[in-house]
Design a protein around this motif. Structure first.
Motif, short mmCIF file in Angstrom:
data_model
loop_
_atom_site.label_atom_id
_atom_site.label_comp_id
_atom_site.label_asym_id
_atom_site.label_seq_id
_atom_site.Cartn_x
_atom_site.Cartn_y
_atom_site.Cartn_z
N ILE A 91 0.82 -1.22 0.00
CA ILE A 91 0.00 0.00 0.00
C ILE A 91 0.86 1.27 0.00
O ILE A 91 0.35 2.36 -0.27
N ASN A 92 2.15 1.12 0.27
CA ASN A 92 3.03 2.29 0.29
C ASN A 92 3.86 2.45 -0.97
O ASN A 92 4.68 3.37 -1.07
N ILE A 93 3.64 1.56 -1.95
CA ILE A 93 4.36 1.69 -3.21
C ILE A 93 4.04 3.04 -3.86
O ILE A 93 2.88 3.43 -3.97
N LEU A 94 5.08 3.75 -4.26
CA LEU A 94 4.98 5.05 -4.95
C LEU A 94 4.43 6.17 -4.06
O LEU A 94 4.10 7.24 -4.56
N ARG A 95 4.34 5.95 -2.76
CA ARG A 95 3.90 7.01 -1.85
C ARG A 95 5.11 7.70 -1.22
O ARG A 95 6.06 7.06 -0.79
N LYS A 96 5.05 9.05 -1.16
CA LYS A 96 6.13 9.81 -0.52
C LYS A 96 5.99 9.74 0.99
O LYS A 96 6.98 9.66 1.71
N LEU A 97 4.75 9.81 1.48
CA LEU A 97 4.49 9.74 2.91
C LEU A 97 3.91 8.36 3.24
O LEU A 97 2.78 8.04 2.87
N ALA A 98 4.71 7.55 3.90
CA ALA A 98 4.30 6.16 4.16
C ALA A 98 3.16 6.09 5.16
O ALA A 98 3.07 6.89 6.10
N ARG A 99 2.28 5.14 4.94
CA ARG A 99 1.18 4.85 5.87
C ARG A 99 1.59 3.66 6.73
O ARG A 99 2.43 2.85 6.34
N GLU A 100 0.95 3.53 7.88
CA GLU A 100 1.45 2.60 8.88
C GLU A 100 0.33 1.70 9.42
O GLU A 100 -0.81 2.12 9.59
N VAL A 101 0.69 0.45 9.67
CA VAL A 101 -0.17 -0.46 10.41
C VAL A 101 0.54 -0.77 11.71
O VAL A 101 1.63 -1.38 11.72
N VAL A 102 -0.03 -0.32 12.79
CA VAL A 102 0.53 -0.59 14.12
C VAL A 102 -0.13 -1.87 14.63
O VAL A 102 -1.32 -1.90 14.91
N ALA A 103 0.66 -2.94 14.71
CA ALA A 103 0.09 -4.25 15.04
C ALA A 103 0.71 -4.83 16.30
O ALA A 103 1.92 -4.69 16.55
N LYS A 104 -0.13 -5.47 17.09
CA LYS A 104 0.30 -6.26 18.25
C LYS A 104 -0.10 -7.71 18.00
O LYS A 104 -1.21 -7.98 17.53
N TYR A 105 0.81 -8.62 18.33
CA TYR A 105 0.59 -10.03 18.07
C TYR A 105 0.68 -10.81 19.39
O TYR A 105 1.66 -10.65 20.15
N ASN A 132 8.10 -9.27 23.07
CA ASN A 132 7.77 -8.53 24.29
C ASN A 132 7.65 -7.02 24.06
O ASN A 132 7.55 -6.25 25.02
N LYS A 133 7.66 -6.64 22.78
CA LYS A 133 7.39 -5.25 22.41
C LYS A 133 6.11 -5.19 21.58
O LYS A 133 5.14 -4.52 21.95
N ASP A 134 6.11 -5.88 20.46
CA ASP A 134 4.91 -6.00 19.63
C ASP A 134 4.45 -7.45 19.50
O ASP A 134 3.31 -7.70 19.11
N ILE A 135 5.33 -8.38 19.80
CA ILE A 135 5.02 -9.81 19.70
C ILE A 135 5.11 -10.43 21.09
O ILE A 135 6.12 -10.28 21.78
N PHE A 136 4.04 -11.13 21.47
CA PHE A 136 3.99 -11.69 22.82
C PHE A 136 3.65 -13.18 22.77
O PHE A 136 2.48 -13.56 22.69
N PRO A 137 4.66 -14.06 22.78
CA PRO A 137 4.40 -15.50 22.88
C PRO A 137 4.00 -15.84 24.32
O PRO A 137 4.69 -15.45 25.27
N LEU A 138 2.90 -16.56 24.48
CA LEU A 138 2.38 -16.86 25.81
C LEU A 138 2.12 -18.34 25.97
O LEU A 138 1.40 -18.94 25.17
N LYS A 139 2.70 -18.95 27.01
CA LYS A 139 2.40 -20.34 27.33
C LYS A 139 1.18 -20.34 28.25
O LYS A 139 1.26 -19.98 29.43
N SER A 140 0.04 -20.74 27.71
CA SER A 140 -1.18 -20.72 28.50
C SER A 140 -2.29 -21.42 27.73
O SER A 140 -2.25 -21.52 26.50
N ARG A 141 -3.27 -21.91 28.46
CA ARG A 141 -4.52 -22.31 27.83
C ARG A 141 -5.22 -21.03 27.36
O ARG A 141 -5.25 -20.03 28.08
#
Length: 444
Positions: A91-105, A132-141
């Motif tokens: 979605i940022n191809i050929l764009r001067k001002l990049a757009r962002e997806v802020v994702a937490k996993y 532990n910043k944007d990606i959180f692996p969790l051992k749990s049911r």
């Protein structure tokens, strides 16, 4: 996505399982939906960023041997991470001002070995700096972790958008009370749920332990227990289809979602047990996007749910798996272009009746009202309305200009649908309704 003991990851020995073809189709659906999800949300070019939470409740170890036994196939955590990254780049191809997806996993698994292997794969794929910043692996049911997950989602400052990937092995790991909690507490949630329907139906009997199993997942009250023995005795094959309808109704009601699509998947083997890959949402647009993806990967349909509209994937009908063309007969047959035409013809007969029952409605509102009763997408429904327009059974007008539509393919979401002023006798109301003055029939 974690499975039974067939799927084992062991970081000390470097061993991991081989994926099956039917699971690869499921992964393709997830990949396409994440891509479409982001693309649709950012269709407005002025939106600088969006936020999203992706929760994989049964994440597994993140890697499989490919079904050819040679290559590597990455699991749903890596698919989610890679797809978001690739879609943002697109979605940022050929764009001067990049757009962002802020994702937490949030990657959840009850087995420590699976989480350990996933951490190793995250490092191999270049994602370790995000743990532990944007990606959180969790051992749990998953059900135990859910309250904390919901709390984290609600604290996320960008939005409460959340996509839950719940690829449970059986049908008992995620009670529908948990899914209902998700929809009650998370503002913009969607759920992709694996539900082993054949295993459940095989297990059905009037014994107390069987009823208790369904009670634990909140579906016990939807089974006609008193009639079950009679159904099995008098409807040798049909009773299973009937139970599927009861279960589908229960799932939608108990989940708290407004819209549901059911995509069935049949593994390869002598006695494969079909399962459902269910999409649950409160958004009609999300439902419509998922249906388009289901049509893309469907190769089979059956009458199990509603006439000709239950779409799915059967591994035995995938020539890339079997190396041969399979032709089915009767109620279930090879899925090709004929399928869409057949559904279109059926809807051409059914929809004018539905429009007559609700004389003035928009195309968009009609699609929402029928979304849970059909796998037909908007393009199929538009084509299905073409013949009723030509036959002057219905009329379609542009909401703003009043322009009459001459063909189904030109119908817009805001267009008004109504019975034609000169309807065929087939669609005339009962005489009793006319005599009571409930309906006026124009006489031109």
């Amino acid at each position: 996505m974690a499975k039974d003991e067939k799927y084992k990851w062991n970081i000390s020995t470097g061993t991991y399982p081989q994926i099956d073809p039917h699971s690869k189709v499921k992964h393709k659906i997830i990949q396409d939906y994440i891509r479409s999800y982001i693309t649709v949300l950012m269709s407005n070019q002025m939106i600088p960023r969006i936020g999203i939470n992706i929760i994989d409740g049964f994440c597994g170890g993140g890697i499989y041997k490919d079904d050819d036994g040679v290559g590597v196939h990455y699991g749903s955590p890596i698919i989610a991470l890679d797809t978001v990254r690739q879609t943002v780049a697109e979605i940022n191809i050929l764009r001067k001002l990049a757009r962002e997806v802020v994702a937490k996993y949030y990657f959840v698994d009850i087995k420590k070995d699976n989480i350990n292997y996933l951490n190793a794969i995250l490092n191999e794929k270049g994602y370790s700096h995000l743990i532990n910043k944007d990606i959180f692996p969790l051992k749990s049911r998953f059900t135990n972790a859910l309250p904390a997950l919901i709390s984290q989602i609600k604290k996320f400052k960008f939005s409460e958008r959340a996509l839950f990937l719940l690829d449970q092995y059986a049908y008992k790991d995620v009670p529908f009370s948990s899914i209902r909690t998700i929809f009650q507490k998370v503002g913009n949630a969607e759920v992709l749920l694996t539900f082993n329907v054949d295993s459940l139906i095989d297990y059905l009997s009037e014994r107390e332990e069987n009823r208790k199993a369904l009670q634990n997942i909140d579906l016990e009250k939807y089974i006609p227990w008193a009639k079950l023995a009679s159904f099995k005795a008098t409807m040798r094959h049909e009773w299973q289809h009937l139970i599927q309808r009861f279960l589908a109704e229960g799932i939608l009601k108990e989940s708290g979602a407004e819209f549901m699509t059911v995509f069935f998947i049949t593994p390869y083997g002598a006695n494969p047990r079909t399962y459902w890959f269910i999409h649950l949402a409160k958004s009609y647009r999300a439902n419509a996007v998922m249906k388009e993806i289901h049509w893309k990967y469907g190769n089979h349909f059956s009458h199990s749910m509603t006439p000709a509209l239950f779409v799915g994937y059967d591994t035995k009908r995938d020539i890339q798996v079997t190396d041969q063309h399979n032709l089915g007969f009767g109620e279930e047959h090879f899925f090709d272009s004929v399928t869409g035409k057949r559904i279109e013809n059926e809807l051409s007969e059914l929809l004018p009746r539905q429009i007559y029952q609700q004389p003035v409605q928009t195309f968009g509102s009609m699609m929402k009202s029928m979304a849970n009763g059909t796998m037909a997408n908007e393009s199929i429904v538009r084509e299905a309305l073409h013949m009723p327009i030509l036959c002057k059974d219905i009329e379609v007008f542009d909401k703003d200009s009043g322009t009459r539509r001459r063909k189904g393919s030109s119908i817009k979401s805001s267009d008004i649908l109504m019975p034609a002023a000169q309807r065929s006798m087939f669609f005339l109301p009962p005489i009793s309704m006319v005599q009571k003055g409930k309906i006026e029939i124009e006489d031109d």
